[in-house]
Design a protein around this motif. Structure first.
Motif, PDB file in Angstrom:
ATOM      1  N   GLY A 114      76.234  21.905  40.446  1.00 46.21           N
ATOM      2  CA  GLY A 114      76.201  20.747  39.560  1.00 46.21           C
ATOM      3  C   GLY A 114      76.345  19.452  40.340  1.00 46.21           C
ATOM      4  O   GLY A 114      77.021  19.399  41.375  1.00 46.21           O
ATOM      5  N   VAL A 115      75.706  18.407  39.861  1.00 44.73           N
ATOM      6  CA  VAL A 115      75.737  17.109  40.531  1.00 44.73           C
ATOM      7  C   VAL A 115      76.084  16.027  39.515  1.00 44.73           C
ATOM      8  O   VAL A 115      75.477  15.953  38.446  1.00 44.73           O
ATOM      9  CB  VAL A 115      74.379  16.789  41.190  1.00 44.73           C
ATOM     10  N   LEU A 116      77.086  15.191  39.858  1.00 44.09           N
ATOM     11  CA  LEU A 116      77.486  14.103  38.968  1.00 44.09           C
ATOM     12  C   LEU A 116      76.682  12.841  39.241  1.00 44.09           C
ATOM     13  O   LEU A 116      76.264  12.159  38.323  1.00 44.09           O
ATOM     14  CB  LEU A 116      78.983  13.826  39.125  1.00 44.09           C
ATOM     15  N   SER A 137      71.346   9.400  36.860  1.00 43.59           N
ATOM     16  CA  SER A 137      72.136  10.595  37.148  1.00 43.59           C
ATOM     17  C   SER A 137      72.986  10.962  35.941  1.00 43.59           C
ATOM     18  O   SER A 137      73.016  10.245  34.930  1.00 43.59           O
ATOM     19  CB  SER A 137      73.036  10.348  38.354  1.00 43.59           C
ATOM     20  N   ALA A 138      73.713  12.079  36.050  1.00 46.46           N
ATOM     21  CA  ALA A 138      74.618  12.492  34.978  1.00 46.46           C
ATOM     22  C   ALA A 138      75.707  11.454  34.754  1.00 46.46           C
ATOM     23  O   ALA A 138      76.096  11.169  33.615  1.00 46.46           O
ATOM     24  CB  ALA A 138      75.241  13.843  35.329  1.00 46.46           C
ATOM     25  N   ARG A 174      84.746  16.038  44.211  1.00 46.06           N
ATOM     26  CA  ARG A 174      83.504  16.600  44.740  1.00 46.06           C
ATOM     27  C   ARG A 174      83.523  18.122  44.697  1.00 46.06           C
ATOM     28  O   ARG A 174      82.536  18.761  44.327  1.00 46.06           O
ATOM     29  CB  ARG A 174      83.305  16.110  46.173  1.00 46.06           C
ATOM     30  N   VAL A 226      83.378  19.394  40.899  1.00 43.66           N
ATOM     31  CA  VAL A 226      82.038  19.218  40.333  1.00 43.66           C
ATOM     32  C   VAL A 226      81.045  20.126  41.045  1.00 43.66           C
ATOM     33  O   VAL A 226      80.192  20.758  40.411  1.00 43.66           O
ATOM     34  CB  VAL A 226      81.604  17.747  40.441  1.00 43.66           C
ATOM     35  N   ALA A 276      75.013  23.643  37.362  1.00 45.74           N
ATOM     36  CA  ALA A 276      74.160  22.625  36.752  1.00 45.74           C
ATOM     37  C   ALA A 276      74.085  22.875  35.254  1.00 45.74           C
ATOM     38  O   ALA A 276      73.962  24.011  34.801  1.00 45.74           O
ATOM     39  CB  ALA A 276      72.771  22.682  37.369  1.00 45.74           C
ATOM     40  N   LYS A 295      79.042  21.025  30.916  1.00 48.04           N
ATOM     41  CA  LYS A 295      79.516  19.846  30.195  1.00 48.04           C
ATOM     42  C   LYS A 295      80.967  19.586  30.606  1.00 48.04           C
ATOM     43  O   LYS A 295      81.822  20.452  30.430  1.00 48.04           O
ATOM     44  CB  LYS A 295      79.401  20.040  28.692  1.00 48.04           C
ATOM     45  N   THR A 316      76.950  15.779  31.295  1.00 44.83           N
ATOM     46  CA  THR A 316      76.294  17.054  31.530  1.00 44.83           C
ATOM     47  C   THR A 316      75.752  17.036  32.946  1.00 44.83           C
ATOM     48  O   THR A 316      74.870  16.240  33.268  1.00 44.83           O
ATOM     49  CB  THR A 316      75.143  17.284  30.526  1.00 44.83           C
ATOM     50  N   LEU A 317      76.301  17.879  33.808  1.00 49.47           N
ATOM     51  CA  LEU A 317      75.960  17.834  35.225  1.00 49.47           C
ATOM     52  C   LEU A 317      74.492  18.154  35.454  1.00 49.47           C
ATOM     53  O   LEU A 317      73.922  19.047  34.822  1.00 49.47           O
ATOM     54  CB  LEU A 317      76.823  18.810  36.015  1.00 49.47           C
ATOM     55  N   GLU A 330      71.207  19.070  38.228  1.00 50.12           N
ATOM     56  CA  GLU A 330      70.974  19.976  39.348  1.00 50.12           C
ATOM     57  C   GLU A 330      70.228  19.230  40.425  1.00 50.12           C
ATOM     58  O   GLU A 330      69.197  18.613  40.169  1.00 50.12           O
ATOM     59  CB  GLU A 330      70.165  21.205  38.925  1.00 50.12           C
TER      60      GLU A 330
END
Length: 449
Positions: free
Chosen positions: A266-268, A300-301, A328, A331, A336, A339, A356-357, A359
């Motif tokens: 997952g990426v914030l 981004s998210a 980091r 997350v 990905a 929530k 919502t993270l 990808e």
């Protein structure tokens, strides 16, 4: 004296000795000769069968440049590199997390580059194991064995553990056989150690040593709270500072590997730094812990959730965080599409936002997930192509001829710009494929079979 942080898998040259499990301290009531005495034995009798030894073997490949003067004597076709292969064996630990399916968790560095993996069960059985998937950034690997009458370890919510809670380490140090030691949780959220890409360690003073990698750190109920991974070892041995990957973090990664065969991180979409005393004063903040957001990536998210530069993220899903590294890690080990709620401080006021993270196709990935002959290399998207930022000695990637610093620009005659395209093309390919490589100022092809 320079501090030495050491991973815990043990390289071995001789057979391990089978010794009776060792128990260090006492904590739980137990009846002996009709009298109640403190003992960990009742809990351990139920828990230790879930901890296994992991023996690996393989071949390390090392390359050395042939000096120019020797290449001159042997003519224009003389090799530029001398390749040496050396067999290796190693020993670590693992934890059974699913008795019915035979799933075992261990560290990635325990099995990395191994051709054969064998699991030793507490009842004396030795079983061949299959690697299901691994994540180099968090140092987690998932194995599977085909065996009956297994015991799985109990699970718990590790976000609820506190500094001062009792902790028990179970593993196979130095190939001696299963060993148990006890202590407490010394600290939480340890990061910035340079051991792994994603760090959010539990620190413990329970004695753990080389060979404990992949073993269990449990509470007094016998529930898994962490996977033992590294120690601070200025003298090469245990000094009471060990690190374990939290079980919640492990579970997030394992579920992704089981579902997708890989970690879909997952990426914030934020960059930042730790909130220190100086920064807190500058922004008039009372909090001394948290992740200060320097920048929010467009679209981004984080951008969609309304997170802004200058915000200080202080909690994730209601659990406080101490640093940007901890943010980091939390997350990065969530999948990905997850929530997640973030508690933050903005202009002195506390707010909660939900994201919502996303990808990312631009983060580092363990390349064994991309192609078997790339196993052992770590890839990263760049503007020039897919860069090889690390190659493990003895791995299939090393045997394929890949080297640190290489940039993959194409497959066969097709240009490749990112990991997503590389993976897609390789998935549909049959037989040998030729990687187009940029190495310094030289372009060459490497054939993967």
């Amino acid at each position: 004296m320079k501090t030495k942080i050491s991973l815990l898998s043990a390289a071995i040259l001789t057979a391990s000795l089978a010794l009776t499990p060792v128990v260090s301290q006492a904590a739980l009531p137990h009846s002996v000769n009709g009298q109640s005495v403190p003992s960990l034995a009742p809990m351990l009798e139920k828990t230790t069968p879930a901890v296994v030894s992991v023996a690996v073997s393989g071949t390390q490949v090392s390359k050395q440049q042939v000096p120019e003067m020797f290449r001159y004597f042997f003519g224009p076709n003389a090799p530029q590199e001398q390749v040496q292969e050396r067999p290796f064996r190693g020993l670590g630990s693992g934890v059974i997390i699913d008795a019915k399916k035979g799933y075992i968790v261990t560290n990635n560095h325990v099995i990395n580059g191994a051709d054969d993996i064998e699991v030793g069960l507490s009842d004396g059985r030795e079983v061949k194991a299959k690697l299901i998937g691994a994540d180099a950034e968090s140092d987690i690997a998932l194995l599977k064995i085909d065996a009956k009458n297994l015991t799985a370890i109990k699970q718990t919510d590790t976000d609820a553990i506190r500094v001062g809670d009792f902790a028990v380490a179970i593993g196979n140090p130095f190939g001696l056989g299963q060993t148990v030691t006890s202590g407490i949780v010394s600290a939480l959220g340890r990061s910035g150690l340079g051991i792994e890409m994603l760090e959010n360690f539990i620190q413990t003073d329970a004695a753990i040593n080389s060979g404990n990698s992949g073993g269990a750190l449990v509470n007094l109920n016998g529930e898994l709270i962490g996977i033992n991974t590294a120690i601070v070892a200025p003298t090469g041995g245990n000094v009471g500072i060990g690190f374990a990957i939290p079980a919640n973090m492990v579970n997030n990664l394992v579920q992704q590997i089981i579902e997708h065969g890989e970690v879909r991180r997952g990426v914030l979409g934020v960059s930042g730094r730790d909130l220190d005393n100086e920064l807190a004063k500058a922004f008039g903040l009372d909090s001394q812990h948290g992740a200060f957001v320097n920048e929010v990536v467009a679209d981004s998210a984080a951008d969609a959730a309304g997170i802004k530069a200058g915000d200080v993220i202080v909690a994730v899903n209601g659990k406080s965080i101490k640093s940007f590294q901890e943010l980091r890690a939390k997350v990065g080990t969530m999948g990905a599409g997850a929530k997640v709620s973030f508690q933050l401080i903005r202009d002195g006021d506390k707010e909660t936002v939900k994201a919502t993270l996303g990808e990312s196709d631009h983060v580092e990935k363990a390349s064994g997930e991309v192609h078997p002959m790339l196993e052992g290399a770590t890839l990263q998207d760049t503007d020039d192509g897919i860069k090889i930022i690390e190659v493990t000695s003895g791995s299939p990637a090393a045997r394929s001829g890949l080297a640190k610093g290489d940039i993959i620009t194409g497959i066969n005659r097709k240009n490749i710009k990112d990991l997503k395209t590389l993976k897609s093309v390789l998935k549909g390919s049959e037989g040998a494929v030729a990687l187009k490589i940029k190495r310094g100022k030289t372009a060459l092809y490497l054939v993967l079979r």
